[in-house]
Write an enzyme that holds these catalytic residues in place. Structure first.
Site, short mmCIF file in Angstrom:
data_model
loop_
_atom_site.label_atom_id
_atom_site.label_comp_id
_atom_site.label_asym_id
_atom_site.label_seq_id
_atom_site.Cartn_x
_atom_site.Cartn_y
_atom_site.Cartn_z
N LYS A 278 0.84 -1.20 0.00
CA LYS A 278 0.00 0.00 0.00
C LYS A 278 0.87 1.25 0.00
O LYS A 278 2.01 1.20 0.47
CB LYS A 278 -0.85 0.02 1.29
CG LYS A 278 -1.97 -0.98 1.33
CD LYS A 278 -2.72 -0.87 2.66
CE LYS A 278 -3.85 -1.88 2.74
NZ LYS A 278 -4.94 -1.68 1.77
N ARG A 352 -10.24 -11.56 2.01
CA ARG A 352 -11.10 -12.60 1.42
C ARG A 352 -10.42 -13.98 1.46
O ARG A 352 -11.10 -14.99 1.50
CB ARG A 352 -11.49 -12.19 -0.01
CG ARG A 352 -10.33 -11.95 -0.92
CD ARG A 352 -10.70 -11.17 -2.18
NE ARG A 352 -10.86 -9.73 -1.94
CZ ARG A 352 -11.22 -8.85 -2.86
NH1 ARG A 352 -11.47 -9.26 -4.10
NH2 ARG A 352 -11.34 -7.58 -2.56
N1 BES Z 1 -8.08 -3.83 4.49
C1 BES Z 1 -8.26 -3.41 3.16
C2 BES Z 1 -9.57 -2.67 2.93
C3 BES Z 1 -9.65 -1.29 3.52
C4 BES Z 1 -9.24 -0.19 2.80
C5 BES Z 1 -10.20 -1.11 4.75
C6 BES Z 1 -9.35 1.07 3.34
C7 BES Z 1 -10.31 0.14 5.29
C8 BES Z 1 -9.88 1.23 4.59
C9 BES Z 1 -8.26 -4.63 2.23
O1 BES Z 1 -7.45 -5.67 2.62
C10 BES Z 1 -7.74 -4.15 0.91
O2 BES Z 1 -6.62 -3.76 0.85
N2 BES Z 1 -8.59 -4.19 -0.11
C11 BES Z 1 -8.24 -3.72 -1.40
C12 BES Z 1 -8.78 -4.72 -2.41
C13 BES Z 1 -8.26 -4.49 -3.80
C14 BES Z 1 -6.79 -4.79 -3.88
C15 BES Z 1 -9.04 -5.40 -4.73
C16 BES Z 1 -8.88 -2.36 -1.62
O3 BES Z 1 -9.99 -2.12 -1.18
O4 BES Z 1 -8.21 -1.50 -2.21
MN MN Z 2 -5.44 -5.44 1.97
#
Ligand code: BES
Ligand code: MN
Ligand code: ZN
Length: 500
Positions: A278, A352
Site C-alpha cells: 500500500k 477474502r
Molecule cells: N483492508 C483493506 C480494505 C480497507 C481499505 C479497509 C481502506 C479500510 C480502509 C483490504 O485488505 C484491501 O486492501 N482491499 C483492497 C482490495 C483491492 C486490492 C481489490 C482495496 O480495497 O483497495
Molecule cells: Mn489489503
C-alpha cells in the site's frame, strides 16, 4: 462509570439533568415537575443561550440551587416526531460530554423528562445507558501522563424514575451495560496498535476475556492451520514473522440438538498490502483491519454474558499481511479449505483469502445462518461513506431480518448488490478463482462474490463490509470515540443471534 436506577426526585449528586424535546421550534418542558425555578432557568436558556431543544444541544447552569441540586443541565432531544432510540443514545452522549466538560463527577438524570418524550421507558433506559457508557471509553493507556479522576470520567450517574424501577427497566439497564462493555472491548482490541495486538496476542486476549463467561475458546497455531488445509490463512501469513492463529469460540445457550448461528470476522492485525504494498499515506489505519474479528469476539462475549438462549460459534482467522522474503507473490496459487484453487493477483486483497477458509470451516458446522464482518474493501467507503455498513446477501428473508436488527440497535446497514455478474468476475485464469476482479468496478460486490464461493449451498449467509464504519465515525455518532475504533456491528450481531 456507575449507572443506577432510583426512584426520584432526589439523589446524592451535585447536578440535575433535564431533557427537553423540540416542539414547534421551541423546547418543550416534558415534565409535570417543572418548577417555577426550573421554568425561569429554561427561559434564561432560551433567551441567553438560544437553547431550542435540538439534538446535541446543552446548557449548563452552575450554582443555581434548584430542586435541591447545585447545578442544572438542560439537554435537547431533538424534534418530538423524530424521537427514536438513536436520538436517546445521542442524548446520552450529549449528557456525558457536557458533564465531562464541566468536570461534574456525579449527576442525577430526570427520567420523567425523558419518559414523557419517549413512550417505552425500557427502550429509553437502554438507549440512554448505551449513549453514556459508550461515551465512557478512551484509548489512553499508552500515554504516560496520568489524568486526575475528575478530568478522566463522569463517575456516577443516577437515573431518577417516577416510580420504583421495574424489573423490565433494570433488565434494560443490565443489557445496555453488557452490550456497551463488550462493544468497548471490541474498540480496545481495534485501537491497540499492531505491534501490541498480533494474531497471537489477539488469541490470548480472547481466551483471557472469555474466562468465567461459559464461552469455550480453542486456538489453532500455524501447524494446525496447515494441517487443516487453511491454504488462504497460511498464504497470507507467509510474509510475516508473526504466526497466524485461528480462534474458535463456542457458546451453548440452547439444547445440544439446536443448530448454531455462526459468526466469522476478519482478524488482519496489520495490513501492509504485502508484496502489492500500500502507499504509506494512512497505512497506520491498517491496524484496524482486525475490527471484524474484534466485533465477533465482542459479540460472543456479550451473548455469553447475556445468557442468550441460542447456540453460537465465532470464528476469527488472524494474521498479519507483510512483504517478507517468504511472502505470497502475485500470480501464486493456493488451495483453500474447501478444495478450490485460488490465484492471487493482488496480495492486498488478503481479507477474502483468510475469510474463505473460515467460511468453509463455518459451513462444515452446519449453522442455521452464517454472518461475517470484515474491513474488506476501500470501495465500500466510496459507496457508503462512514455512516452505513454494507450488507451483501442473496437471501431476501435474511436481508429483512438484518434490516430489522439494525433498526433496533441503531447501527445503520444498507443492502448492496450481489449476483451472478459479480460471481463471473471472480473466475480465475489458471485456477478456479482469482482474488481480484478483471474489471475495476463494484469492488465491494465482487469481494462479496469471492466470499460466497466458500459458503456451502443452502446456508443463509450475509457479509457485512465494515471498512467505512469500523473507525473514525465520531462526526456521525457522538457516542463513538474520535480517531478510534467504533466497535460497530456487535449490537446488531447480538440482536441477530438472539432472533434464532
Ligand atoms: N483492508 C483493506 C480494505 C480497507 C481499505 C479497509 C481502506 C479500510 C480502509 C483490504 O485488505 C484491501 O486492501 N482491499 C483492497 C482490495 C483491492 C486490492 C481489490 C482495496 O480495497 O483497495
Ligand atoms: Mn489489503
Ligand atoms: Zn485488509
Amino acid at each position: 462509570m456507575k449507572l443506577i436506577l432510583q426512584k426520584g426526585p432526589r439523589a446524592e449528586a451535585s447536578t440535575l439533568v433535564m431533557f427537553l424535546a423540540k416542539d414547534k421550534g421551541a423546547p418543550k418542558p416534558a415534565s409535570t415537575k417543572f418548577t417555577v425555578e426550573l421554568k425561569s432557568l429554561l427561559d434564561a436558556a432560551i433567551s441567553d443561550a438560544r437553547f431550542t431543544g435540538a439534538k446535541q444541544e446543552s446548557v449548563f447552569f452552575r450554582h443555581c440551587a434548584v430542586a435541591g441540586f447545585t447545578n442544572v443541565l438542560f439537554v435537547g432531544l431533538g424534534e418530538t416526531e423524530k424521537l427514536d432510540s438513536e436520538a436517546v443514545r445521542v442524548a446520552g452522549a450529549t449528557v456525558y460530554a457536557a458533564l465531562k466538560g464541566h468536570k461534574v463527577t456525579a449527576a442525577a438524570l430526570s427520567g420523567e423528562s425523558l419518559f414523557k418524550a419517549i413512550k417505552d421507558s425500557s427502550v429509553a433506559i437502554q438507549a440512554l445507558a448505551e449513549g453514556l457508557l459508550l461515551s465512557d471509553y478512551a484509548y489512553d493507556e499508552l500515554k504516560t501522563k496520568a489524568k486526575t479522576p475528575a478530568e478522566k470520567f463522569v463517575s456516577a450517574v443516577t437515573l431518577l424514575t417516577p416510580l420504583a424501577p421495574s424489573q423490565a427497566q433494570q433488565k434494560a439497564l443490565k443489557r445496555a451495560e453488557i452490550l456497551s462493555e463488550c462493544q468497548n472491548f471490541t474498540r480496545w482490541l481495534g485501537d491497540t496498535p499492531g505491534n501490541l495486538m498480533t494474531p497471537t496476542i489477539l488469541a490470548e486476549e480472547t481466551a483471557k476475556a472469555a474466562k468465567g463467561t461459559g464461552l469455550k475458546v480453542t486456538i489453532w497455531d500455524k501447524a494446525r492451520i496447515k494441517k487443516e488445509n487453511f491454504g488462504g490463512l497460511l498464504s497470507v501469513s507467509l510474509g510475516s514473522d508473526q504466526e497466524p492463529r485461528f480462534i474458535i469460540m463456542e457458546y451453548k445457550g440452547a439444547g445440544a440438538g439446536k443448530r448454531p448461528v455462526c459468526f466469522v470476522g476478519k482478524g488482519l492485525t496489520f495490513d501492509s498490502g504485502g508484496i502489492s504494498i500500500k502507499p504509506s499515506a494512512a497505512m497506520e489505519e491498517m491496524k484496524y483491519d482486525m475490527c471484524g474479528g474484534a466485533a465477533v469476539i465482542g459479540t460472543l462475549l456479550a451473548l455469553a454474558k447475556l445468557k442468550a438462549k441460542v447456540n453460537v460459534i465465532g470464528l476469527v482467522p488472524a494474521s498479519e499481511n507483510m512483504p517478507g522474503p517468504s511472502a505470497l507473490k502475485p500470480g501464486d496459487v493456493y488451495k483453500a479449505r474447501n478444495g478450490k484453487s485460488v490465484e492471487v493477483f493482488n496480495t492486498d486483497a488478503e481479507g477474502r483469502l483468510i475469510l474463505g477458509d473460515a467460511l468453509a470451516y463455518g459451513s462444515e458446522q452446519k449453522p442455521v445462518a452464517m454472518f461475517d464482518a470484515a474491513t474488506l474493501t476501500g470501495a465500500i467507503l466510496v459507496a457508503l461513506g462512514n455512516t452505513h455498513t454494507g450488507v451483501f446477501t442473496r437471501d431476501v428473508k435474511l436481508r429483512k431480518r438484518i434490516q430489522e436488527a439494525g433498526e433496533t440497535t441503531g447501527e445503520l446497514v444498507w443492502a448492496m448488490p450481489l449476483n451472478d455478474f459479480h460471481r463471473e468476475d471472480m473466475k480465475g485464469t489458471h485456477a478456479d478463482l482469482c482474488n481480484i476482479s478483471a474489471g475495476r468496478l463494484a469492488g465491494s460486490s465482487t469481494a462479496a462474490a469471492f466470499l460466497e464461493e466458500f459458503v456451502s449451498e443452502g446456508i443463509p449467509w450475509a457479509h457485512f463490509d465494515i471498512a467505512g464504519t469500523a473507525w473514525n465515525v465520531s462526526s456521525r455518532f457522538p457516542y463513538c470515540p474520535k480517531k478510534s475504533a467504533s466497535g460497530v456491528i456487535v449490537r446488531t450481531f447480538v440482536e441477530l443471534a438472539e432472533s434464532y
